[in-house]
Scaffold this active site. Structure first.
Site, PDB file in Angstrom:
ATOM      1  N   SER A  54      11.539  -2.673   8.691  1.00 43.53           N
ATOM      2  CA  SER A  54      10.982  -2.095   7.471  1.00 43.53           C
ATOM      3  C   SER A  54      11.715  -2.555   6.224  1.00 43.53           C
ATOM      4  CB  SER A  54      11.044  -0.575   7.565  1.00 43.53           C
ATOM      5  OG  SER A  54      12.350  -0.179   7.963  1.00 43.53           O
ATOM      6  N   THR A 185      12.023   2.608   4.013  1.00 46.52           N
ATOM      7  CA  THR A 185      12.812   1.983   2.960  1.00 46.52           C
ATOM      8  C   THR A 185      14.265   2.396   3.078  1.00 46.52           C
ATOM      9  OG1 THR A 185      10.984   1.938   1.438  1.00 46.52           O
ATOM     10  CG2 THR A 185      13.169   2.026   0.456  1.00 46.52           C
ATOM     11  N   THR A 203      12.835  -2.613   0.567  1.00 43.03           N
ATOM     12  CA  THR A 203      11.814  -2.345   1.585  1.00 43.03           C
ATOM     13  C   THR A 203      10.925  -3.556   1.825  1.00 43.03           C
ATOM     14  OG1 THR A 203      10.111  -0.726   2.204  1.00 43.03           O
ATOM     15  CG2 THR A 203      10.033  -1.535  -0.028  1.00 43.03           C
ATOM     16  N   ARG A 213      -0.015  -5.535  -2.492  1.00 44.57           N
ATOM     17  CA  ARG A 213       0.324  -4.123  -2.741  1.00 44.57           C
ATOM     18  C   ARG A 213       1.823  -3.964  -3.035  1.00 44.57           C
ATOM     19  NH1 ARG A 213       3.969  -0.243  -0.169  1.00 44.57           N
ATOM     20  NH2 ARG A 213       3.101   1.825  -0.464  1.00 44.57           N
ATOM     21  N   THR A 236      11.907   7.653  -0.166  1.00 47.76           N
ATOM     22  CA  THR A 236      11.361   6.863   0.927  1.00 47.76           C
ATOM     23  C   THR A 236      10.100   7.558   1.424  1.00 47.76           C
ATOM     24  OG1 THR A 236      11.793   5.945   3.131  1.00 47.76           O
ATOM     25  CG2 THR A 236      12.832   8.035   2.625  1.00 47.76           C
ATOM     26  N   GLY A 237       9.209   6.782   2.005  1.00 47.22           N
ATOM     27  CA  GLY A 237       7.972   7.368   2.503  1.00 47.22           C
ATOM     28  C   GLY A 237       6.767   6.699   1.872  1.00 47.22           C
TER      29      GLY A 237
HETATM   30  C1  SD4 Z   1       6.555   1.935   0.173  1.00 47.52           C
HETATM   31  N1  SD4 Z   1       8.101   3.743  -0.105  1.00 47.52           N
HETATM   32  O1  SD4 Z   1       6.420   0.724   0.063  1.00 47.52           O
HETATM   33  C2  SD4 Z   1       7.915   2.475   0.536  1.00 47.52           C
HETATM   34  C3  SD4 Z   1       8.037   2.547   1.993  1.00 47.52           C
HETATM   35  C4  SD4 Z   1       9.087   3.490   2.469  1.00 47.52           C
HETATM   36  O2  SD4 Z   1      10.085   4.651   4.189  1.00 47.52           O
HETATM   37  O3  SD4 Z   1       9.807   4.080   1.776  1.00 47.52           O
HETATM   38  N2  SD4 Z   1       9.220   3.753   3.694  1.00 47.52           N
HETATM   39  O4  SD4 Z   1       5.623   2.730   0.045  1.00 47.52           O
END
Ligand code: SD4
Length: 326
Positions: A54, A185, A203, A213, A236-237
């Site tokens: 990731s 991330t 990330t 994107r 994160t997320g």
């Molecule tokens: C995203 N926030 O590209 C990042 C991915 C992420 O844990 O944080 N994943 O949307």
């Protein structure tokens, strides 16, 4: 469970893979080094590890099978840098730092960000590993995905850490119900012994995303925000949720107005819960730290872990709050 104010060096990071980077960076801080050096060093170690799917090399690719990386670094409103959609270099956090230090700009994107990195002396490296390519092929041929309208209607999958290490398993992470791993991330906040805060966020973004994107992670104020006068936060997320509330900026501004780190994060996550129609796979977790070293983490759903690193080493822990426990 927030720590007392301190000038003891401290690193707070997202997810349980973070000790890899934080343990490598802590000696810098323990020797009196700089918070920005530490967060970039920690991010670089994680970006270079091909087994982390990731971030950096080994990250899962976009819908067309190309890996693209996003990152930013920050120490203050007038000291931040970012890169989006880097496809030829493994270390976007360090490149973001060069954007901050060697240009008059904040953000570079795409091919030109890679060209900038090459001019700055960064070495190109293939980002797509055999494991990640295999996961992409499994995703592409999984009818639960291709029967949906191309790209739309495809739900952002769960975080890699929540997927029970299914990468490399016979059916891949997308076996079974069509839910899969995607987005972990690394967000890193550090306080050095001089009382200076810094942050980095790096990330490969949401797995199998629509090409081009960009999520929250490289956007100042969304994936990361740092202001020495108020504190630091990172996220994160699911980036689209974090973006909608300017998550990290919101948390830092709440702390500026007197909220504790935990209160500030709960406000940001509460807004996401209130304003979005969340689906099962949506997750957001945030970290926050004051200039005095008080800190907290919280997540919308179970499954998130933070890593806290002191001179004594790293501990992987549950967040201080989970907004939607079930
Ligand atoms: C995203 N926030 O590209 C990042 C991915 C992420 O844990 O944080 N994943 O949307």
């Amino acid at each position: 469970m927030t720590s007392a104010a301190q000038r003891e060096p401290l690193i707070l990071s997202t997810w349980s893979f973070a000790p890899l980077g934080a343990d490598a960076a802590m000696p810098l801080l323990a020797a009196g080094g700089d918070a920005l050096d530490a967060v970039v060093a920690a991010a670089t170690v994680i970006e270079d590890d091909p087994t982390i799917h990731s971030v950096g090399v080994g990250g899962l690719p976009d819908a067309e099978g190309r890996v693209s990386l996003d990152a930013c670094v920050m120490t203050n409103p007038d000291r931040c840098g970012a890169v989006c959609n880097v496809q030829r270099h493994p270390n976007p956090a360090a490149i973001a730092r060069r954007v901050m230090e060697n240009t008059i700009h904040v953000t570079l994107a795409g091919d030109e960000a890679d060209d900038f990195a090459t001019r700055e002396g960064f070495v190109e490296r293939a980002l797509l590993t055999p494991d990640a390519q295999r996961e992409w092929q499994l995703w592409r041929h999984n009818p639960t995905h291709i029967n949906r309208e191309k790209y739309r209607g495809w739900l952002p999958p769960m975080n890699v850490e929540e997927m029970d290490n299914r990468i490399g398993a016979p059916g891949g992470v997308f076996a079974g119900d069509g839910a899969g791993a995607s987005h972990d991330t690394v967000g890193i906040l550090a306080l050095d012994s001089h009382g200076v805060l810094a942050g980095a966020c790096s990330t490969s973004g949401m797995a199998f995303k629509v090409p081009g994107r960009v999520g929250d992670s490289p956007i100042i104020g969304q994936g990361l925000y740092v202001d020495q006068t108020a504190g630091a936060a990172c996220a994160t997320g699911t980036g689209e949720l974090i973006t909608g509330v300017c998550g990290s900026f919101l948390v830092v501004e709440m702390m500026r107005r007197g909220a504790t780190p935990l209160e500030a994060i709960k406000e940001a996550l509460g807004r996401i819960i209130a304003r979005f129609s969340l689906v099962h796979d949506h997750q957001v977790a945030m970290l926050a730290m004051t200039p005095g070293g008080e800190w907290a983490t919280a997540a919308i759903r179970p499954g998130f872990h933070h890593t806290v690193t002191t001179r004594e080493g790293s501990r992987v822990e549950d967040p201080h709050a989970v907004m939607l426990p079930e």
